[in-house]
Design an enzyme around this catalytic site. Structure first.
Site, short mmCIF file in Angstrom:
data_model
loop_
_atom_site.label_atom_id
_atom_site.label_comp_id
_atom_site.label_asym_id
_atom_site.label_seq_id
_atom_site.Cartn_x
_atom_site.Cartn_y
_atom_site.Cartn_z
N HIS A 136 34.98 31.04 5.53
CA HIS A 136 35.04 31.57 6.90
C HIS A 136 33.73 32.33 7.18
O HIS A 136 33.17 32.97 6.29
CB HIS A 136 36.24 32.52 7.03
N GLU A 190 34.11 26.22 13.37
CA GLU A 190 34.18 27.50 14.08
C GLU A 190 32.77 27.97 14.40
O GLU A 190 32.09 28.55 13.54
CB GLU A 190 34.85 28.56 13.20
P1 13P Z 1 39.31 34.32 17.28
O1 13P Z 1 40.41 33.34 17.62
O2 13P Z 1 39.75 35.76 17.36
O3 13P Z 1 38.08 34.02 18.05
O4 13P Z 1 38.96 34.10 15.73
C1 13P Z 1 38.74 32.82 15.29
C2 13P Z 1 38.74 32.84 13.82
O5 13P Z 1 37.89 33.43 13.20
C3 13P Z 1 39.81 32.11 13.13
O6 13P Z 1 39.52 31.94 11.79
#
Ligand code: 13P
Length: 239
Positions: A94, A164
């Site tokens: 992450h 992400e």
């Molecule tokens: P948000 O949905 O708060 O933007 O976070 C995304 C995230 O880091 C999920 O792993």
């Protein structure tokens, strides 16, 4: 190992460093899992032996795992310990771990490999920063992260990829729908072996945008941070 082919969509709640026992109890009482979807709750690890009950479409995921298998590594949890506690999924790489805990692609690769060997599905997170996006480096960053973070033994049945964009996490900003679909297409076309991989989108997903994102042709589900902490909101997203 969980049979990913069974599900049309996968939704992961990443609670990050949030929650406590009473929050957890209330959450699981109100959570309404949709049987077409695979729903995974990644709570802080101390709460992983949770109240999830017997719902066969609801799973627990860890937010991290040690890259070591055992030994003198204070504070760590190994892949085999997660398996011993019936954990079926684990986030790896992450961006918050890459940024704050020096998690490199090499470490992500080792952790993912250890998880797969324990029949735990790693959710391998990749994504570009705003600076990289502005320099048109998104494609380069994503391909190098895939190449170096995804272990050779990973395949579409034993691993997931989450796209992400770092700049979309917790900011309320998202790429356009076209940009999301194109990034997912790029990931799946990186190499023949990735074509059948399920790729999830994460970054400011909420009930008002989850449907249009999930409906994109190359998106197989979402990884949700902030909005997953509100059970009613999360219920709407997975409904
Ligand atoms: P948000 O949905 O708060 O933007 O976070 C995304 C995230 O880091 C999920 O792993």
């Amino acid at each position: 190992m969980v049979n990913l082919d069974k599900y049309s969509s996968i939704f992961i709640a990443n609670w990050k460093l949030n929650g406590n026992s009473s929050f957890l109890k209330d959450y699981y009482e109100k959570l309404k899992v949709n049987s077409n979807n695979c729903t995974i709750i990644c709570s802080p690890s101390i709460y992983l032996k949770s109240l999830k009950g017997n719902n066969e479409n609801l799973f627990c995921g860890a937010q991290d795992v040690s890259s070591f298998k055992e030994g003198a590594y204070t504070g760590e949890l190994s892949a085999s310990m997660l398996k011993d506690n019936n954990i079926d999924f684990c986030l790896v790489g992450h961006s918050e771990r890459r940024q704050h805990f020096a998690e490199t692609n090499d470490k992500v690769n080792t952790k993912s490999s250890n998880l797969i060997k324990e029949n735990i599905i790693p959710v391998i997170c990749i994504g570009e920063t705003l600076e990289q996006k502005e320099k048109n480096l998104t494609e380069e960053i994503l391909t190098s992260q895939i190449k170096d973070s995804v272990p050779n033994l990973a395949n579409h049945q034993n691993a997931l990829i989450a796209y992400e964009p770092v700049w979309a996490i917790g900011t309320g900003l998202t790429p356009t729908l076209d940009e999301i679909n194109q990034a997912h297409e790029l990931i799946k076309n990186f190499d023949q072996k990735f074509i059948d991989f399920k790729v999830l989108y994460g970054g400011s997903v909420k009930s008002s945008n989850s449907k249009e994102i999930t409906n994109l042709s190359h998106v197989d589900g979402c990884l949700i941070g902030g909005a997953s902490l509100k059970v009613d909101e999360f219920n709407t997203i997975i409904s």
